[in-house]
Design a protein around this motif. Sequence first.
Motif, short mmCIF file in Angstrom:
data_model
loop_
_atom_site.label_atom_id
_atom_site.label_comp_id
_atom_site.label_asym_id
_atom_site.label_seq_id
_atom_site.Cartn_x
_atom_site.Cartn_y
_atom_site.Cartn_z
N HIS A 14 0.83 -1.15 -0.01
CA HIS A 14 -0.06 0.12 0.00
C HIS A 14 0.77 1.24 -0.03
O HIS A 14 0.32 2.19 0.55
CB HIS A 14 -0.91 0.04 1.17
N ASP A 54 -5.63 -4.07 4.33
CA ASP A 54 -6.88 -4.31 3.97
C ASP A 54 -7.51 -5.33 4.83
O ASP A 54 -8.72 -5.71 4.65
CB ASP A 54 -6.88 -4.82 2.45
N GLY A 85 -12.19 -5.49 2.03
CA GLY A 85 -11.07 -4.38 2.21
C GLY A 85 -10.23 -4.07 1.06
O GLY A 85 -9.49 -3.29 0.79
N GLU A 99 -7.44 5.31 3.62
CA GLU A 99 -6.60 3.90 4.16
C GLU A 99 -5.65 4.12 5.19
O GLU A 99 -5.63 3.51 6.38
CB GLU A 99 -5.96 3.11 3.15
ZN LIG Z 1 -6.24 -1.38 0.42
#
Ligand SMILES: [Zn+2]
Length: 259
Positions: A34, A43, A112, A159
């Motif tokens: 990420h 996630d 997610g 996020e």
């Molecule tokens: Zn993600």
Amino acid sequence: MRIAQNSWLRVSNYLKESPYHDMAVIAIGSIESHGRHMPLGTDMLIPDKILELMEQKTDILIAPTLPYGATDQLMGFPGTISLGLDGLTLVLTRITDALYRYGIRKFIILNGHGGNIKTIESVGLGLHKKGSLLALINWWLIAGELNPAWKGGHGGAEETAGVMAVNPDYIDMDQITQPQLLKNDIGDALPTIGFNNVAFKGGTISIPREAHNYSDNGWIGPDAPTQATKEWGQEMLATMADYITDFIEAFKQAPLPTP
Ligand SMILES: [Zn+2]
């Protein structure tokens, strides 16, 4: 009621007595890059936190979170682990088949990761043919609908804020490089504008390829993670927990399809 933390006998009694006896929640994540600043488990960590908050509000059956998803495109970043579409289809089918055997007919998937959507919808269609319903909750999309200020892309502020609410120690803010640039690996006439996508004469064209070809980072955006705060994350995840808790009550009333 967490399946993993209770005996089969307790689960059996729950399935006989609970007002939510035919419902279950399954969270599905992904282990993938990420960006340089965020954990590979983003996630799964965020849905897990939402479940933790939901547990204080509802007694629905919670299956263990599936950490892995379908994320072949991010395999160029070390630590990324993908089940692929075929692997995720098999795993989710087996999980839902098992729960179906014990009387679950309403499945809530707390998802997610965008790459899991196609698979989850396909398994959901199969369950519908068996007289069940599957509801797919893509938390990050719904959060952006509930509050447009929260809307964010892969590895961006939304996020990042979510992970800050889980544990700020998981974030390395000093690793965020600004501005984030996507490489035009298909040539400057077809500039990269996101996952797979290139821009051409006002339209968006998908040219599937692994993300490390156009990102040295894994944060694809478009939003900048530097805007994230822990307070944002806490408010957002609490809102999602309330939202899903309310949804469970509405979903409980939904009539089942005829197989
Ligand atoms: Zn993600």
